[in-house]
Write a protein that holds these residues in place. Sequence first.
Motif, PDB file in Angstrom:
ATOM      1  N   PRO A  34      44.786 -73.768  47.033  1.00  0.00           N
ATOM      2  CA  PRO A  34      45.350 -72.518  46.655  1.00  0.00           C
ATOM      3  C   PRO A  34      44.309 -71.656  45.906  1.00  0.00           C
ATOM      4  CG  PRO A  34      46.210 -74.118  45.410  1.00  0.00           C
ATOM      5  CD  PRO A  34      45.277 -74.803  46.528  1.00  0.00           C
ATOM      6  N   ASN A  35      43.188 -72.294  45.595  1.00  0.00           N
ATOM      7  CA  ASN A  35      42.078 -71.213  45.029  1.00  0.00           C
ATOM      8  C   ASN A  35      41.258 -70.284  45.805  1.00  0.00           C
ATOM      9  OD1 ASN A  35      42.849 -71.777  42.179  1.00  0.00           O
ATOM     10  ND2 ASN A  35      42.028 -73.876  42.579  1.00  0.00           N
ATOM     11  N   THR A  36      41.411 -70.556  47.312  1.00  0.00           N
ATOM     12  CA  THR A  36      40.677 -69.845  48.345  1.00  0.00           C
ATOM     13  C   THR A  36      41.556 -68.778  48.736  1.00  0.00           C
ATOM     14  OG1 THR A  36      41.554 -71.298  49.885  1.00  0.00           O
ATOM     15  CG2 THR A  36      39.595 -71.930  49.001  1.00  0.00           C
ATOM     16  N   ASP A  37      40.870 -67.666  49.447  1.00  0.00           N
ATOM     17  CA  ASP A  37      41.684 -66.643  50.002  1.00  0.00           C
ATOM     18  C   ASP A  37      42.607 -67.190  51.005  1.00  0.00           C
ATOM     19  OD1 ASP A  37      40.067 -65.114  48.529  1.00  0.00           O
ATOM     20  OD2 ASP A  37      39.165 -64.062  50.264  1.00  0.00           O
ATOM     21  N   ALA A  38      42.366 -67.984  51.736  1.00  0.00           N
ATOM     22  CA  ALA A  38      43.356 -68.561  52.846  1.00  0.00           C
ATOM     23  C   ALA A  38      44.644 -69.391  52.146  1.00  0.00           C
ATOM     24  CB  ALA A  38      42.359 -69.497  53.793  1.00  0.00           C
ATOM     25  N   GLY A  39      44.176 -70.051  51.156  1.00  0.00           N
ATOM     26  CA  GLY A  39      45.180 -70.428  50.309  1.00  0.00           C
ATOM     27  C   GLY A  39      46.123 -69.767  49.769  1.00  0.00           C
ATOM     28  N   ARG A  40      45.483 -68.785  49.290  1.00  0.00           N
ATOM     29  CA  ARG A  40      46.263 -67.445  48.541  1.00  0.00           C
ATOM     30  C   ARG A  40      47.297 -66.987  49.629  1.00  0.00           C
ATOM     31  NH1 ARG A  40      41.486 -66.341  45.775  1.00  0.00           N
ATOM     32  NH2 ARG A  40      41.611 -67.305  43.851  1.00  0.00           N
ATOM     33  N   GLY A  41      46.600 -66.736  50.712  1.00  0.00           N
ATOM     34  CA  GLY A  41      47.316 -65.951  52.056  1.00  0.00           C
ATOM     35  C   GLY A  41      48.434 -66.990  52.273  1.00  0.00           C
ATOM     36  N   GLN A 113      54.556 -52.757  50.662  1.00  0.00           N
ATOM     37  CA  GLN A 113      54.862 -53.874  49.743  1.00  0.00           C
ATOM     38  C   GLN A 113      53.966 -54.685  49.387  1.00  0.00           C
ATOM     39  OE1 GLN A 113      57.954 -56.597  51.418  1.00  0.00           O
ATOM     40  NE2 GLN A 113      59.520 -55.353  50.514  1.00  0.00           N
ATOM     41  N   LEU A 114      52.879 -54.671  50.382  1.00  0.00           N
ATOM     42  CA  LEU A 114      51.814 -55.814  49.835  1.00  0.00           C
ATOM     43  C   LEU A 114      50.662 -55.183  49.256  1.00  0.00           C
ATOM     44  CD1 LEU A 114      51.810 -57.845  53.360  1.00  0.00           C
ATOM     45  CD2 LEU A 114      52.815 -58.414  51.267  1.00  0.00           C
ATOM     46  N   THR A 115      49.806 -55.677  48.373  1.00  0.00           N
ATOM     47  CA  THR A 115      48.578 -54.941  48.162  1.00  0.00           C
ATOM     48  C   THR A 115      47.542 -55.286  49.024  1.00  0.00           C
ATOM     49  OG1 THR A 115      47.642 -57.086  46.858  1.00  0.00           O
ATOM     50  CG2 THR A 115      49.348 -55.677  45.614  1.00  0.00           C
ATOM     51  N   SER A 116      46.609 -54.440  48.911  1.00  0.00           N
ATOM     52  CA  SER A 116      45.331 -54.785  49.781  1.00  0.00           C
ATOM     53  C   SER A 116      44.645 -56.339  49.620  1.00  0.00           C
ATOM     54  CB  SER A 116      44.445 -53.862  49.632  1.00  0.00           C
ATOM     55  OG  SER A 116      43.816 -53.796  48.510  1.00  0.00           O
ATOM     56  N   ASP A 117      44.799 -56.775  48.314  1.00  0.00           N
ATOM     57  CA  ASP A 117      44.386 -58.220  48.145  1.00  0.00           C
ATOM     58  C   ASP A 117      45.328 -59.099  49.108  1.00  0.00           C
ATOM     59  OD1 ASP A 117      42.115 -57.582  46.617  1.00  0.00           O
ATOM     60  OD2 ASP A 117      43.287 -58.125  44.575  1.00  0.00           O
ATOM     61  N   ASP A 118      46.521 -58.775  48.982  1.00  0.00           N
ATOM     62  CA  ASP A 118      47.552 -59.984  49.810  1.00  0.00           C
ATOM     63  C   ASP A 118      47.163 -59.793  51.157  1.00  0.00           C
ATOM     64  OD1 ASP A 118      48.981 -60.310  47.608  1.00  0.00           O
ATOM     65  OD2 ASP A 118      50.546 -58.990  47.800  1.00  0.00           O
ATOM     66  N   VAL A 119      47.064 -58.615  51.736  1.00  0.00           N
ATOM     67  CA  VAL A 119      46.474 -58.448  53.102  1.00  0.00           C
ATOM     68  C   VAL A 119      45.210 -59.087  53.502  1.00  0.00           C
ATOM     69  CG1 VAL A 119      46.036 -56.853  55.020  1.00  0.00           C
ATOM     70  CG2 VAL A 119      47.677 -56.127  53.424  1.00  0.00           C
ATOM     71  N   ASN A 120      44.315 -58.708  52.716  1.00  0.00           N
ATOM     72  CA  ASN A 120      43.133 -59.555  52.883  1.00  0.00           C
ATOM     73  C   ASN A 120      43.322 -61.172  53.192  1.00  0.00           C
ATOM     74  OD1 ASN A 120      41.548 -57.469  52.944  1.00  0.00           O
ATOM     75  ND2 ASN A 120      40.944 -57.405  50.871  1.00  0.00           N
ATOM     76  N   TYR A 121      44.089 -61.604  52.060  1.00  0.00           N
ATOM     77  CA  TYR A 121      44.288 -63.191  51.940  1.00  0.00           C
ATOM     78  C   TYR A 121      45.230 -63.438  53.270  1.00  0.00           C
ATOM     79  CZ  TYR A 121      43.401 -62.680  46.848  1.00  0.00           C
ATOM     80  OH  TYR A 121      43.010 -62.262  45.752  1.00  0.00           O
ATOM     81  N   LEU A 122      46.169 -62.869  53.576  1.00  0.00           N
ATOM     82  CA  LEU A 122      46.881 -63.075  54.759  1.00  0.00           C
ATOM     83  C   LEU A 122      46.024 -63.272  56.055  1.00  0.00           C
ATOM     84  CD1 LEU A 122      50.123 -60.920  54.526  1.00  0.00           C
ATOM     85  CD2 LEU A 122      49.931 -63.334  54.789  1.00  0.00           C
ATOM     86  N   VAL A 123      45.054 -62.295  56.251  1.00  0.00           N
ATOM     87  CA  VAL A 123      44.108 -62.295  57.426  1.00  0.00           C
ATOM     88  C   VAL A 123      43.256 -63.417  57.306  1.00  0.00           C
ATOM     89  CG1 VAL A 123      42.192 -61.138  58.342  1.00  0.00           C
ATOM     90  CG2 VAL A 123      43.765 -59.823  57.545  1.00  0.00           C
TER      91      VAL A 123
END
Length: 130
Positions: A34-41, A113-123
Amino acid sequence: MRRLLLLTIFCLSLLVGCGGDKKSGGNSESQLDPNTDAGRGEQVFKTHCATCHAIKGDRVVVGPSLEGIATRASTRIEGLSAEDYIRESIIYPNNFTVPDFVEGMMQQNFANQLTSDDVNYLVAYLMTLD
Ligand code: HEC
């Protein structure tokens, strides 16, 4: 006596809770750090996307399963990388409509709805689904 009854109900609900988790077929178990971008995504995905998208197999919930999206994404729009296609799919879902699906069925307001961080994590997360 009343306490015993309450305790029994509590234990039963615990049992039911565990049974339910197992049945969900692994979708709810996190495998990523959960501490990586993919984990947050993965967490963002569970909150906003898992209601409509499976991540394993061909199962259609509302939208298509996203199994293999990391590979498929680069073939969708000529000249668009996999990452860019996934980003566009979230922010401008009608730029490309998946064959056999109807335009407009994907939730339309993620850009707000999503922040640009959220979108980066999702990608980052969806790029692990190959
Ligand atoms: C209300 C249901 C719904 C929600 C919520 C939803 N989607 Fe979708 N999604 C769809 C549908 C339906 C399609 C296929 C139609 C289309 O292409 O617009 C789709 C298509 C996609 C595609 C393209 C798949 C491909 O094979 O090219 C991606 C990527 C995607 N969604 C990602 C997401 C992500 C990430 C989220 C969460 C931020 C999300 N979706 C939330 C319904 C949904």
